[in-house]
Design a protein around this motif. Structure first.
Motif, PDB file in Angstrom:
ATOM      1  N   ALA A 191      13.189 -72.259 -42.387  1.00  0.00           N
ATOM      2  CA  ALA A 191      12.730 -72.788 -43.392  1.00  0.00           C
ATOM      3  C   ALA A 191      13.781 -74.058 -43.932  1.00  0.00           C
ATOM      4  N   LEU A 192      15.012 -73.922 -43.579  1.00  0.00           N
ATOM      5  CA  LEU A 192      16.186 -74.868 -43.892  1.00  0.00           C
ATOM      6  C   LEU A 192      15.550 -76.325 -43.107  1.00  0.00           C
ATOM      7  N   ASP A 193      15.396 -75.833 -41.772  1.00  0.00           N
ATOM      8  CA  ASP A 193      14.983 -76.997 -40.841  1.00  0.00           C
ATOM      9  C   ASP A 193      13.805 -77.609 -41.271  1.00  0.00           C
ATOM     10  N   LEU A 194      12.748 -77.079 -41.698  1.00  0.00           N
ATOM     11  CA  LEU A 194      11.545 -77.448 -41.928  1.00  0.00           C
ATOM     12  C   LEU A 194      11.393 -78.206 -43.154  1.00  0.00           C
ATOM     13  N   ALA A 195      12.415 -77.797 -44.058  1.00  0.00           N
ATOM     14  CA  ALA A 195      12.374 -78.501 -45.423  1.00  0.00           C
ATOM     15  C   ALA A 195      13.449 -79.745 -45.501  1.00  0.00           C
ATOM     16  N   PHE A 196      14.314 -79.537 -44.828  1.00  0.00           N
ATOM     17  CA  PHE A 196      15.561 -80.588 -44.670  1.00  0.00           C
ATOM     18  C   PHE A 196      15.597 -81.604 -43.602  1.00  0.00           C
ATOM     19  N   ARG A 197      14.857 -81.383 -42.748  1.00  0.00           N
ATOM     20  CA  ARG A 197      14.902 -82.179 -41.210  1.00  0.00           C
ATOM     21  C   ARG A 197      13.482 -82.750 -40.912  1.00  0.00           C
ATOM     22  N   LYS A 198      12.636 -81.858 -41.369  1.00  0.00           N
ATOM     23  CA  LYS A 198      11.173 -82.063 -40.770  1.00  0.00           C
ATOM     24  C   LYS A 198      10.220 -82.451 -42.040  1.00  0.00           C
ATOM     25  N   GLY A 199      10.759 -82.417 -43.193  1.00  0.00           N
ATOM     26  CA  GLY A 199       9.920 -82.821 -44.296  1.00  0.00           C
ATOM     27  C   GLY A 199       8.565 -82.021 -44.427  1.00  0.00           C
ATOM     28  N   ILE A 200       8.658 -80.847 -44.035  1.00  0.00           N
ATOM     29  CA  ILE A 200       7.538 -79.948 -44.082  1.00  0.00           C
ATOM     30  C   ILE A 200       7.461 -79.337 -45.606  1.00  0.00           C
ATOM     31  N   ALA A 201       6.264 -79.052 -46.078  1.00  0.00           N
ATOM     32  CA  ALA A 201       5.852 -78.578 -47.552  1.00  0.00           C
ATOM     33  C   ALA A 201       5.776 -77.205 -47.449  1.00  0.00           C
ATOM     34  N   LEU A 202       6.845 -76.482 -47.616  1.00  0.00           N
ATOM     35  CA  LEU A 202       6.926 -75.057 -47.924  1.00  0.00           C
ATOM     36  C   LEU A 202       6.194 -74.304 -49.104  1.00  0.00           C
ATOM     37  N   HIS A 203       5.817 -75.264 -49.968  1.00  0.00           N
ATOM     38  CA  HIS A 203       4.952 -74.912 -51.163  1.00  0.00           C
ATOM     39  C   HIS A 203       3.598 -74.658 -50.649  1.00  0.00           C
ATOM     40  N   ARG A 204       3.183 -74.783 -49.425  1.00  0.00           N
ATOM     41  CA  ARG A 204       2.178 -74.851 -48.797  1.00  0.00           C
ATOM     42  C   ARG A 204       1.924 -73.422 -48.035  1.00  0.00           C
ATOM     43  N   LYS A 205       0.929 -72.577 -47.899  1.00  0.00           N
ATOM     44  CA  LYS A 205       0.844 -71.468 -47.005  1.00  0.00           C
ATOM     45  C   LYS A 205       1.185 -71.773 -45.524  1.00  0.00           C
ATOM     46  N   GLN A 264       9.045 -67.693 -52.161  1.00  0.00           N
ATOM     47  CA  GLN A 264       8.014 -67.127 -51.051  1.00  0.00           C
ATOM     48  C   GLN A 264       8.994 -66.734 -49.774  1.00  0.00           C
ATOM     49  N   ILE A 265       9.889 -67.649 -49.505  1.00  0.00           N
ATOM     50  CA  ILE A 265      10.656 -67.462 -48.347  1.00  0.00           C
ATOM     51  C   ILE A 265      11.534 -66.232 -48.497  1.00  0.00           C
ATOM     52  N   TYR A 266      12.239 -66.122 -49.880  1.00  0.00           N
ATOM     53  CA  TYR A 266      12.941 -65.013 -50.132  1.00  0.00           C
ATOM     54  C   TYR A 266      12.123 -63.637 -50.341  1.00  0.00           C
ATOM     55  N   SER A 267      11.124 -63.815 -50.586  1.00  0.00           N
ATOM     56  CA  SER A 267      10.393 -62.566 -50.484  1.00  0.00           C
ATOM     57  C   SER A 267      10.197 -62.013 -49.170  1.00  0.00           C
ATOM     58  N   LEU A 268      10.382 -62.895 -48.102  1.00  0.00           N
ATOM     59  CA  LEU A 268       9.982 -62.284 -46.721  1.00  0.00           C
ATOM     60  C   LEU A 268      11.453 -61.682 -46.183  1.00  0.00           C
ATOM     61  N   LEU A 269      12.386 -62.166 -46.841  1.00  0.00           N
ATOM     62  CA  LEU A 269      14.057 -61.973 -46.137  1.00  0.00           C
ATOM     63  C   LEU A 269      14.243 -60.445 -46.177  1.00  0.00           C
ATOM     64  N   ALA A 289       3.754 -60.916 -41.835  1.00  0.00           N
ATOM     65  CA  ALA A 289       4.424 -61.416 -42.788  1.00  0.00           C
ATOM     66  C   ALA A 289       3.602 -61.663 -44.030  1.00  0.00           C
ATOM     67  N   LYS A 290       2.255 -61.767 -44.032  1.00  0.00           N
ATOM     68  CA  LYS A 290       1.419 -61.994 -45.094  1.00  0.00           C
ATOM     69  C   LYS A 290       1.618 -60.834 -45.884  1.00  0.00           C
ATOM     70  N   GLN A 291       1.485 -59.500 -45.297  1.00  0.00           N
ATOM     71  CA  GLN A 291       1.682 -58.318 -46.096  1.00  0.00           C
ATOM     72  C   GLN A 291       2.899 -58.039 -47.096  1.00  0.00           C
ATOM     73  N   HIS A 292       3.940 -58.959 -46.840  1.00  0.00           N
ATOM     74  CA  HIS A 292       5.105 -59.004 -47.720  1.00  0.00           C
ATOM     75  C   HIS A 292       5.375 -60.012 -48.535  1.00  0.00           C
ATOM     76  N   LEU A 293       4.480 -61.085 -48.186  1.00  0.00           N
ATOM     77  CA  LEU A 293       4.657 -62.583 -49.096  1.00  0.00           C
ATOM     78  C   LEU A 293       4.527 -62.241 -50.351  1.00  0.00           C
ATOM     79  N   GLY A 294       5.252 -62.666 -51.280  1.00  0.00           N
ATOM     80  CA  GLY A 294       5.432 -62.271 -52.711  1.00  0.00           C
ATOM     81  C   GLY A 294       5.934 -61.155 -53.150  1.00  0.00           C
ATOM     82  N   SER A 295       6.306 -60.316 -52.342  1.00  0.00           N
ATOM     83  CA  SER A 295       6.968 -59.199 -52.828  1.00  0.00           C
ATOM     84  C   SER A 295       8.240 -59.342 -53.627  1.00  0.00           C
ATOM     85  N   GLU A 296       8.656 -58.486 -54.470  1.00  0.00           N
ATOM     86  CA  GLU A 296       9.740 -58.763 -55.484  1.00  0.00           C
ATOM     87  C   GLU A 296      11.149 -58.022 -55.140  1.00  0.00           C
ATOM     88  N   GLY A 297      11.031 -57.348 -53.976  1.00  0.00           N
ATOM     89  CA  GLY A 297      12.251 -56.460 -53.662  1.00  0.00           C
ATOM     90  C   GLY A 297      13.439 -57.658 -53.650  1.00  0.00           C
TER      91      GLY A 297
END
Length: 401
Positions: free
Chosen positions: A300-314, A279-284, A331-339
């Motif tokens: 994303a790295l800060d949230l996942a590895f310092r704050k324990g935020i669940a990035l598998h949730r929207k 999901q994060i990479y689809s937005l890059l 961002a939601k218009q690009h979320l899940g794109s495969e480029g």
């Protein structure tokens, strides 16, 4: 690969918390010290030497100094390479280790492995190798050039300063005014104009080590003006490289310790493996169009590895987007794109086939008249990149005023 269910992500967080929280580490250290004192035993350091391992040949050079400067009982074990899932692609690892050890040795004031005569080493007996390898496995590790003291592991000369600091804290340094044997070099590009150089940076969202060095890499690039090419790759586990619990727990513990040294927080951790990474990479690509792709991955790295935020949730992805200064509605218009997939695959081919690396974070420094590319792997090699930037910048006579 199959994504871990939400429950497993939370169980992994609890497991990681046990080795990343500094208060837990300090309690474990205090317990180990009480047990040592009660048993009236000396400070004991066990060293595991693998004859064909370049990092062992570096570590071997400091054993005498360690025994001289610290009040320790130093026990040496001879071991074989472990291989297996803890050391996949062993041939590639060996090739890289030889190159890397040659690069770092002069910076630590050591002879390169290639400068050490083979005759200086006496091959251990099969019985000694059996005993040493068994002891290593009993203590729960898998690698050569490791120091073990009071329940903790320290890898070769790269982590020796952590062991030295612990021994100093325990009052085991015979002369506290003496310098550290192998202090970690600084990440320093002060006063250098590196605008004529290029740095390829290969990070990954699911990499603990990337999480503690990512912002420092971006800051260093900005400070010296180097051209930075941001090239994220998929996490190793999403590329089919196995990761055992044993190895994963050591990496988490080591990252927390390294983060403390760097002044960077680490933990609580909510692993972003699988869908969060996709999901994060689809937005890059979209974020890069706005000049904020590094901001997004940093968030994303800060949230996942310092704050324990669940990035598998929207809600977690939304938080990353907004923390990066981007608009969630757009961002939601690009979320899940495969480029992103083809681009990331190209980065991976570059890193593994051209650079000969497969782990992250990795770097390639290019530029300077007559200079070869410098390719390194690991968050603990950014100082080496910085040192080479200083050397190339000064040799070119380009020093900022």
């Amino acid at each position: 690969m199959t994504d871990p269910p939400a429950l497993l992500r939370h169980l992994m967080r609890r497991m990681f918390d046990r080795v990343t929280k500094l208060d837990q580490r300090n309690k474990a250290r205090a317990k180990a010290e009480r047990a040592r004192v009660k048993a009236a035993e000396p400070h004991r350091v066990e060293y595991f030497h693998q004859h064909d391992d370049p990092y062992s040949r570096l570590a071997e050079q400091v054993l005498g100094l360690l025994a001289e400067r610290y009040d320790v009982q130093l026990v040496r074990h001879e071991i074989r390479a472990s291989g297996g899932e803890n050391q996949p692609e062993l041939e590639k690892l060996d090739t890289w280790a030889r190159r890397d050890a040659e690069l770092i040795a002069p910076h630590y004031g050591l002879l390169r492995p290639s400068e050490l005569a083979e005759c200086e080493h006496t091959l251990a007996s099969q019985e000694a190798l059996d005993a040493g390898s068994k002891r290593l496995a009993e203590l729960g590790h898998y690698s050569g050039a490791m120091f073990y003291c009071g329940g903790e592991w320290y890898w070769s000369v790269d982590r020796l300063f952590h062991l030295e600091q612990r021994l100093r804290d325990l009052g085991a340094c015979l002369d506290p005014s003496s310098p550290f044997i192998c202090p970690r070099p600084d990440i320093d590009v002060c006063g250098i104009d590196a605008s004529m150089l290029t740095l390829d940076f290969y990070p990954s969202l699911n990499s603990p080590y990337t999480s503690i060095i990512y912002d420092k890499t971006i800051a260093m690039a900005r400070e010296c003006g180097i051209q930075l090419n941001h090239k994220p790759v998929l996490p190793m586990i999403m590329r089919g490289v196995p990761a055992t619990r044993e190895k994963g727990m050591y990496i988490m513990f080591d990252t927390a310790r390294e983060g403390e040294h760097l002044g960077v927080g680490f933990g609580p951790v909510m692993t972003p493996i699988g869908e969060p990474t996709r999901q994060i990479y689809s937005l890059l690509p979209w974020a890069r169009e706005q000049g904020r792709d590094t901001h997004l991955l940093s968030a994303a790295l800060d949230l996942a590895f310092r704050k324990g935020i669940a990035l598998h949730r929207k809600s977690g992805v939304k938080q990353a987007v907004e923390q990066a200064g981007l608009d969630w509605t757009e961002a939601k218009q690009h979320l899940g794109s495969e480029g992103w997939k083809d681009e990331t695959a190209r980065h991976q081919i570059e890193m593994s086939e051209e650079l000969g690396l497969w782990g992250v974070p990795s770097y390639r420094l290019q530029g300077g008249v007559g200079e070869e590319d410098l390719c390194v792997w690991g968050q603990d090699r950014l100082w080496l990149i910085a040192a080479e930037i200083r050397r190339r910048g000064k040799s070119a006579g380009i020093v900022a005023q």
